[in-house]
Each structure stands twice: as structure tokens, then as C-alpha cells.
Scaffold this active site. Sequence first.
Site, PDB file in Angstrom:
ATOM      1  CG  ASP A 337      -1.658   1.271   1.427  1.00  0.00           C
ATOM      2  OD1 ASP A 337      -2.341   1.689   0.466  1.00  0.00           O
ATOM      3  OD2 ASP A 337      -1.567   1.873   2.513  1.00  0.00           O
ATOM      4  CB  THR A 485      -2.034   4.143  -4.007  1.00  0.00           C
ATOM      5  OG1 THR A 485      -2.432   5.338  -3.320  1.00  0.00           O
ATOM      6  CG2 THR A 485      -1.842   4.476  -5.486  1.00  0.00           C
ATOM      7  CE  LYS A 513      -5.707   0.252  -1.825  1.00  0.00           C
ATOM      8  NZ  LYS A 513      -5.165   0.763  -0.547  1.00  0.00           N
ATOM      9  CG  ASP A 532      -1.375   2.140   6.689  1.00  0.00           C
ATOM     10  OD1 ASP A 532      -1.898   2.028   5.550  1.00  0.00           O
ATOM     11  OD2 ASP A 532      -1.178   3.238   7.238  1.00  0.00           O
ATOM     12  CG  ASP A 536      -4.357  -1.159   2.895  1.00  0.00           C
ATOM     13  OD1 ASP A 536      -4.575  -0.879   1.698  1.00  0.00           O
ATOM     14  OD2 ASP A 536      -3.694  -0.434   3.657  1.00  0.00           O
TER      15      ASP A 536
END
Length: 642
Positions: A337, A485, A513, A532, A536
Site C-alpha cells: 500500500d 493506492t 485492491k 496499514d 487494505d
Amino acid sequence: MLHDFRKRFIVSTALTVPVLLLSPMVQRLFRFSIAFPGDNYLLFLLSSAIFFWGGSPFLRGFWEEMRQRRPGMMTLVAIAITVAYVYSSAVVFGLKGRYFFWELVTLIDLMLFGHWIEMRSVLSASRALQRLAELMPDKALLIKKDAALVEVRVADLKKGDRVLVRPGERIPADGVVVKGSSYVDESILTGESRPVRKEAGAKVVGGSVNGEGALEVEVTGTGEESYLAKVLRLVRQAQETKSRTERLADRSARWLTLLAISVAVPTFVFWFYFGPDLVFAVERFVTVMVIACPHALGLAIPLVSAVSTSIAGQHGILIRNRVAFENARKVNAVVFDKTGTLTRGTFEVTGVFVFDDHYDEEGILRIAYSLERQSEHPIARGIVKKAEGLGLSPLDVREFESVRGKGIKGKVEGKLVHLLSRRALEDKGIGLPGRGELPDVGTEVFVLVEDRPVGVIVLGDQVRKQAKEAVDALKGLGIKCYMLTGDNEDIAKWVADQLGLDGYFAELMPHQKQEKLEALKRERKFVAMVGDGVNDAPALATADVGIAIGAGTDVAVETADVVLVNSNPMDVVTLIRLARATYSKMVQNLFWAVGYNVFTIPLAAGVLMKYGIVVSPAIGALLMSLSTVIVAVNARTLRLPK
């Protein structure tokens, strides 16, 4: 479960002491004697207690493995202790033969100990879904038709309801803004710390945090229809898929189980027809099964796991999922990430550019600092931090005013000063004297004095120094490096170029993602994901190895297989190196543990009996003990490669 295994181990071990003292074979080995009327019945009762209570987790595990048709460690242990217990009990009540009680109880003790020390090195991953659910508030302010406000449970909201979201509150459900304007922290979706402006007609997502303004929101999705619920489902499904991954110890135990049974049954049949009597055939069968008892195998993996967990902890790496950690050796692609992982995740001043010769960089920064110190916006905090770091003192400010969605203004030492975004500048029809060296990426704050641009301050998310070192080191290990991202294409490309990444994917939502990771896995890549944020979580759960930065959100930490406590990307390199060394040590231990069985089982079956070579239970027990000692000593030699 951890407490249960600990209690069973302690109690069973305490009961094992008298079992060992009363066992004839142990007495012969150490040349002592303890005998009294009924000693064999006491031996039977103590062993029965250990078998039924201490061994119950393995007996239950046996039925579960049979139900799933996946025999493993539980199957091997359950068969071994059951055969030993039934045969030894029959000997107590009259069958000719030898007791195997001490092998039975020590196997149960060692297996309980192995499971206990392994569980101590593992944290439960079940809290990830709970953490996700906690992001939603319990209550909401419902706006009734007569404009009255009523506090209701979020679970009671329906489509079409209107709710009031006050400054600083979490938005209770997915919806559309019908009144008001504010900045909303949507890092739950994008991972980016930059607040997003919301006004009438804009969509908002439940769980995101409202900024300084009040919003009136019409609910469009609640409960299972909400975006956060979809993220939760993605995490749950990914975790369930990963939980089916098979461990090295289980594969070894399965083959050892098949070997033991395939030798023991023909052994019994052969000696039943060609041996001296039934008792001899039964004893050969039992000896094979008891020698197959995985004492060393039961410790081979847990001992290495305990040592590797200790080494990892010393380097700030918390292992939560042992299966994923074992598999980290196979990683050939690491996906990072961006915000908070490769970058710091906070706005920092990256440059100050001057348009007017009457000012210098410090002068521009001092003017902006004087105004921004009265604002709580994340961009303001970045400018204030830079100015205070340079030791600048603020100028006198009068008539300060925040113009929502455009910027701020005020009189600084008598001159009207505006701090505006590029869009606000264009709306005012003010042109720039030329960009010069102004970078293509970052957030721009233009400084206008009396409606004349005098300079611009550029803020951006700084790349971590350790990130470049980590990427270079991973490439040195033959591992591809990618970035995901939610940020825009220009910023993503800039970061990727800075780090020399093999690829990047920008402007992604959480489910996208996850889709990118699944696409990489379809390309036969074994993927580790480092992130983090809440956004995610689905990707962390989907990855073959999910790695959370310790300074991230609770949801990311709870979803990940491994947590980097020090939030240092270089620890990803340390993790993979340690995983490779750990796996190598596990293979060595399994060689000693399983090799002993492979060598002694045929001898116990009597294949060389015509040459006078047969492994007695006493010799088998001695070899078993030696194998266990070798496994324990070898585990302690594990070191982190340089």
C-alpha cells in the site's frame, strides 16, 4: 483454547510421574523396582485419566479429520494412543504381553506441550471482523418529517431516512448529502489522509468521519447492503479460503499415518498366520503403531515455531498466522500500500516557490503559517509543522475567515492575504506568472497578497527512506515489488519512479485492491501484501501472506498474518529471510523425526527377524527419545540469515 491446552498439559504431566515410576519397562531401563498389591490397577487408572482427559483434544481432532477426509497429525496421535491404551488395558486384565502406558502418556504430554507453545506464539485472527464492525456507530440522529431529531439505533435505519451527521461524528450509513457541506475523512475507503469535500449530491460511505461542517444525509444503503458490510464479507471469505492451507507438519503426519497403518495391518496378518501365537501378532502390531507415535514429529514444528517467533519478536515482527509465515518463503511478489507504508501518510511541505522578488521562501512560509495556525485542516498542520521546525514566528493576523471549499483569508500586517487551492485560483480568474520548477504532484497552497500571487507552497506525502532500501533488498532476493493506492495516477507514478517499483495500480477502492491481488495470484505469483488501513483489509486477507504496518489501523492489524511492530518496510525483508531459514530448519527436524520412524517401523514389524534382528519396545523407546532430543537441540540452532 490456549488456557485449556496449558491446563491439560500441566495436569497430565503431573499424573505422568507416577505412571513412569510404576511402568515395568521404565523400572528395567533405570534398574529400580516399585511394587505393591494392585500397582497395575493404579497404573491403569492414572493412564486412563490421561488418555480420556489429556488426550481428548486429539480424539476429537481425529473425528474432525475423518469427517473432512484429511488425516493428519490428530489422526496419527489418536490411533497411536488408542492402540497403546486398549492393548495395555487388555494386558492389565489378563492378556499376555507388555504395558505401553508410559509411551502413551508421554506422547500425550509432548503433543499437548507442542500445541501449547505453538498457540502462545499465535494471536487469534478472529477479531478482524469485530474491528470492522466497530467502525460503524451504534446510534444515529434521525430527522423526522416535522424536523425533530430523534436518536435511533443504526440497525433501525431504512432507505430514504434522513440523518444529521454532526462535526466529528462517523457517518452511520451509506447515503447522499442533501444539505450542508463539509470535509470527510474517507481513509476507510482510499487509505489517503486527505479529506474529501462533500456537498449536496455527493455520496458518503458509512463509517467515514465527518469534518467541521454538519451534513444532512439521505440513507441509501444499510446493514448488509452497506459498503462496509461488503468489505467485511470480502475479509471473511478470504480468511476462510486461506484457512484451508495445509501445513508442512500435517502433510508429514498424513504420510506417516498411511505408512504406519500400511505396515501394521499386514504385520498383524502375517504373524497371525505364521507367528507363534495371537499374542505375538498383536504385540508386533502394537509395537509398530507405538513406534510410529510422533513424539519427535509433535515437537519438530512447534519447537522451531517457538524459536522463530522469539527471533521475530526481537526484530519487531509479530507472527499471528503460522501457516502464512511458513509460506512466506515462497513469496515472489510483494505488493505495498502507498500511504502509511511506503510513505509517511501525513502532509509535509516538499517545496516553497516564489513568484515575486519582494519575497523569499521563508517570507512566503511565514505568511501562510500566520494564517494556517488558526486552522485544524491536515494541510494547515503540515505548514505549521514546517514553519515551527524552522523556528519562524507568526505575524499579526486580523479578520481571519475560512472560506469553505476554497481556502482561508485574513489581514496579515494590514495586507489582505488569501491562501487558495488551484481550483479556487482558477475560479477567481487569476493567472500564474509561470510554473517554473513547480512539481507535477502534490497539494498546492497558493499565497495571494492583495489578490496578487506571490508564491506557492507544495505539500506531499514523503517517501520513507526505509522503503527504497526495502524495495532494493527484495529485488536482490528475486522478488517483484508492486504498489496499490487509492491516490491519483500522477502521485502513484511519482512514488513508483522514486522507488523503482516493478508496477503500480492507482485510484483503487478496497474491493479493487483485492481484485488486483487475485489477478497477480492467477499469474502464478505467491503474493505478500503490506498495508496499514481499513481499506487494505480485504487485500491483506486475500494475499498469501498479509503483512500489517503496526502503526496502522486495528482492522489492518487484526486481519494480517504478520504485524511489523516498528512500521519499518525493511522488516518485510527480515520476515522473508527468517521464513526461509525457519522452513529449512523445519525440514531438517522432520528428517530426524520421520526418518526415525521410517527406519524402525519395518524392524518393529519383524522383517529381519530370521536374522535375529527385531526392535523391542525398549529399544524403540530409546531411539524415540534420542530422536526427540536431536529435534529439540536442532531447533535451538535457528538463526536469522544476514
